[in-house]
Structures are given as C-alpha cells and as structure tokens.
Design a protein around this motif. Structure first.
Motif, mmCIF file in Angstrom:
data_model
loop_
_atom_site.group_PDB
_atom_site.id
_atom_site.type_symbol
_atom_site.label_atom_id
_atom_site.label_comp_id
_atom_site.label_asym_id
_atom_site.label_seq_id
_atom_site.Cartn_x
_atom_site.Cartn_y
_atom_site.Cartn_z
ATOM 1 N N GLY A 108 0.804 -1.210 0.000
ATOM 2 C CA GLY A 108 0.000 0.000 0.000
ATOM 3 C C GLY A 108 0.839 1.264 0.000
ATOM 4 N N VAL A 109 1.864 1.302 0.854
ATOM 5 C CA VAL A 109 2.748 2.472 0.891
ATOM 6 C C VAL A 109 3.436 2.655 -0.462
ATOM 7 N N ALA B 130 2.424 1.634 -3.404
ATOM 8 C CA ALA B 130 1.458 2.054 -4.425
ATOM 9 C C ALA B 130 1.166 3.549 -4.332
ATOM 10 N N ILE B 131 1.070 4.061 -3.112
ATOM 11 C CA ILE B 131 0.738 5.474 -2.916
ATOM 12 C C ILE B 131 1.864 6.389 -3.377
ATOM 13 N N VAL B 132 3.128 5.953 -3.191
ATOM 14 C CA VAL B 132 4.251 6.812 -3.596
ATOM 15 C C VAL B 132 4.675 6.574 -5.047
ATOM 16 N N GLN B 133 4.175 5.505 -5.652
ATOM 17 C CA GLN B 133 4.595 5.185 -7.020
ATOM 18 C C GLN B 133 4.291 6.299 -8.030
ATOM 19 N N VAL C 268 -3.551 2.232 -5.759
ATOM 20 C CA VAL C 268 -3.472 3.419 -4.899
ATOM 21 C C VAL C 268 -4.750 3.529 -4.076
ATOM 22 N N GLY C 269 -5.902 3.362 -4.735
ATOM 23 C CA GLY C 269 -7.178 3.435 -4.031
ATOM 24 C C GLY C 269 -7.309 2.369 -2.960
ATOM 25 N N GLY D 252 -4.824 0.834 -1.425
ATOM 26 C CA GLY D 252 -3.888 1.149 -0.358
ATOM 27 C C GLY D 252 -4.456 2.180 0.592
ATOM 28 N N LEU D 253 -5.055 3.226 0.048
ATOM 29 C CA LEU D 253 -5.684 4.257 0.890
ATOM 30 C C LEU D 253 -6.856 3.673 1.681
#
Length: 448
Positions: A224-225, A227-230, A331-332, A334-335
């Motif tokens: 998740g982390v 994916a969010i920073v990718q 990303v979704g 992961g959030l």
C-alpha cells in the motif's frame, strides 16, 4: 513469423517470465525479515511460523529466478550477437556486479534457512535482511544495464567504432536512477498486493486466522505504501522520458502532432494510419504539465520524428494505459486499507473488504508486465537507442522460430512446477505451521 519477430518474442517471453520472479526475489525477503523481527521482539510464534513459511517461498523463487535469469543472459548473446559485440565491453560492469550480489544472496539464503537455533537470533535475522538487500541490488544493477540501452553513455562513437569506454559512466547513465526507482517501487507494489491477496483468500476461508492476518497486514502495508508513492516516481520517469526519448512519450500518449498545451489522453484506441485516437478522454494541458511542469509547454509529437523511427503506437499506448489503470486501482486500495486500519478496523474481517484485495492479487504484476512492454516496445526500432537498430542486431542464424517454441515450452513447464510447489506450500501451512502451544513463548537461546 520471421526470425526478427521470433527473436523479439523469445526475449519478451523470457523477460516477462523472469521479471515476476525477480520482483518477488527482491521484495519477499523484506517481508520475511519483518515477520522475523516481530518474532524476536515479541516471541509470538505465529510470526516465527510465518517467517519459516515465507522463507520457503523465497527459496523457491530464488531458484526459479536464477534459472530464468541465466537463460536470459545466454539469449542476449545467442539472439543479439551484433549488439553484444559492441555493447558487452561497455555495459558489462553492472552484470558483473549483479553476479556478485547473486552469490551473496545465495550464501545468505543458506545461512538463513539452516540457521534456526544455530546462530545468535539477531545475526540470523541479519542474514535474512542481507538476502533482501543483495536481491534488491541485483535488480537495480540489471535495470542500470537496461537504462544504458535507453540512454547510452560511457563511450565515444567515432567512425563506426566505440572508443574511450568508461564503464562507470555507462552504468550510471541518465536513465538508471528513474528506471531503478520506478522498478523497485513497482516490485514492492506487485509483491505486496499479490501476497496480501493470497492471505486474504485464506482469511476468507477462515483458515488459521491469526497466522494469515499477520501475513496480510505486513504485505499490504508494504504494498500500500509503495502504491501510494509510485505516482511520484512515475512523474519523474515521464519528465525524464520527455527529454531523452520523445518518441516513446509520444507513443505512450498517442501524441501524433507537436502541440502546445498538449492534452493527456485517458483510454482511447490509436489509429496509426490516420494519426488519430478514438474514444479517448482528453485533459487539456495535462500532458504538457506532466512532461515539462508547465501547462503551456510544447510537447514533441511523432510528426517531428522520422516515420521509420516510430515505435509501435498501439501496443505502447495500450500497455501504458493498462499500467496506469492498475496502478491507480492499487493506490485506491492502499488508501482504503490505511483508512480501515485507522478508523474502521472491523472492515478488515468483512467479506467485501477481503474480496477487493483477492481481486487485486494479479494487478501489480499486470502493471509490471505492461510497464516493461512500454519500456521495451517504446524504444523500438532501437536496441541501443540512437545507435543500433534491433533489426541490425539480430542473429543471422536461421530457425529462431523453433527456438522460440522450445523456450516457450520450457517456461510453461517451469511455471507449472512453481505453481504446484507454491500451491502445496500454501496448502500445507495450516498443518505444518499452526501452533497450539504458548504464543507468548520467547525465542529459544541459540547455540553459541
């Protein structure tokens, strides 16, 4: 199928197969080390059992990755001898260093697998961490070599000869950092979501819940982390490609005409004959901003590039769209997970919540395969960008089609064997690793 297409297809198959195991080999040891750390700190035997289960998976993927990677190395020389004749002395250093990292990884895996109750617990943990670090180094070094193919450096080209060779400059070419960063984060995303999805399935079935919930949380936090920073690394890559490989960016976005305030296309099917895109959603100025940081910037189109140097637009564009779509879904998710962990912890046990992550199990690797398709197909017709065309580098040996068929059968066999071994490993987890004793027990003292 002519020999050129057969050779390209064989490399595509080999790389597509190997990249899955390379990603898992780079990332799974960090999951294993994290679980091991929690065991050493808390004495929770579920974490010990999880570490042992994951370490067996790491061993399976290490062996498979080693075999498929070795085959790739041979294929470079067998299928593209002209390329290796000129390129070998220039970009050989990252491959040599990758071999060193591989041997370190192999030694560390042996220490970790057979070190239980034989080493100091924290030394044993460090050997597992070294497995991850050396695997990560191997991946970065190989990507540095691929970056050199996209951004040649470390030599002078004079009268058809490559002179004044500087292997360090070749390895640290202009593309290596953005490619290595993007690939490394992608490996964490893909592996994190794949592992989380498998353990979510076990949770949905109600098997060994305490074991699988810990595994799910470790995997999805990493995934998740990442994916969010990718998207940040993706933005860096887009700006870099806009400067170095405008033809690739134009193919990614089906950008046929040089345009000021260029729109970003979402979806769409390129029509290369009529130089148009059907069914796309346009966001005005967004491509200019992504490529140059300015909504009014001019983005170079395929109209300013000789047609014989155009990449295949349809394949590159669709692969790019698939990569972005999969990435945004993750990303979704992961959030969603982090929101649930913060405010709605009961969601984690809900069927609908677990089903979302089960469905997302393959998305990361679909994105990785699509991303490598963009990288390799988008570089065409060049094998070494701006210097050697792929058609000039292919082997003159006939019968590559038969080689492609044989290698396809080999990879299919390897896939079947790996799937069988992993299925057996996952199925055996409840029987082999469930602990019915005291879960507060501290680690046993090692033999000094």
């Amino acid at each position: 199928m002519d020999d050129l297409m057969a050779a390209r297809s064989q490399m595509a198959l080999s790389l597509g197969f190997h990249i899955i195991f390379a990603c898992i080999g780079m990332v799974m040891p960090f999951f294993m080390a994290t679980s091991h750390y929690f065991y050493l700190k808390t004495g929770d035997l579920n974490h010990k059992n999880l570490t042992k289960a994951w370490s067996k998976g790491v061993a399976i993927f290490f062996v498979t990755g080693a075999v498929s990677g070795t085959m790739l190395s041979f294929e470079l020389g067998l299928l593209w001898p002209t390329f290796m004749e000129h390129a070998g002395p220039i970009f050989g250093m990252p491959f040599s260093l990758e071999g060193t990292a591989f041997f370190i990884e192999a030694i560390a895996i042996g220490f970790f697998l057979y070190g239980w109750d034989r080493f100091n617990p924290w030394f044993h943990w460090i050997t597992g961490l070294i497995v991850g670090i050396s695997g990560l180094a191997s991946g970065i070094l190989v990507v540095a070599a691929n970056g050199w193919m996209n951004s040649p450096a470390g030599f002078d080209y004079v009268d058809g000869k490559y002179i004044n060779i500087d292997p360090i400059a070749a390895m640290f070419n202009d593309a290596w950092f953005t490619q290595a960063l993007h690939m490394t984060i992608a490996a964490f995303v893909a592996t994190g979501f794949a592992v989380a999805g498998i353990h979510a399935l076990m949770l949905l079935k109600g098997r060994n819940v305490a074991f699988h919930i810990k595994a799910f949380k470790i995997a999805i936090i990493f995934g998740g982390v990442a994916a969010i920073v990718q998207p940040i690394s993706g933005d860096l890559s887009a700006k870099d490609i806009a400067k170095r490989q405008p033809a690739k960016l134009a193919a990614m976005e089906s950008h046929f005409e040089t345009t000021k305030r260029a729109p970003l296309l979402i979806g769409g099917i390129p029509d290369e004959k009529n130089k148009s895109v059907d069914y796309a959603i346009e966001i005005p100025g967004a491509l200019s901003f992504l490529a140059h940081g300015d909504f009014d910037a001019t983005v170079k189109g395929l109209d300013q590039i000789p047609e014989e140097n155009h990449p295949p637009v349809l394949v590159t564009h669709l692969a790019f769209q698939v990569m972005v779509l999969c990435g945004m879904i993750m990303v979704g998710l992961g959030l969603l997970y982090f929101f649930a962990a913060w405010k709605k912890r009961d969601w984690i046990s809900k069927r609908w919540f677990l089903m979302l992550f089960i469905a997302a199990t393959p998305l990361g690797f679909i994105a990785v395969e699509a991303g490598w398709t963009v990288t390799e197909v988008g570089r065409q017709p060049w094998i070494l960008y701006g210097y050697i065309k792929t058609s000039e580098a292919v082997t003159p040996m006939p019968g590559i089609t038969y080689s492609f068929v044989v290698f396809s059968l080999v990879y299919l066999s390897l896939s079947a064997i790996v799937i069988f071994l992993l299925y057996r490993q996952i199925k055996m987890v409840p029987e082999l690793y469930t602990d019915h004793g005291n879960h507060s027990k501290k680690p046993t003292e090692p033999i000094q």
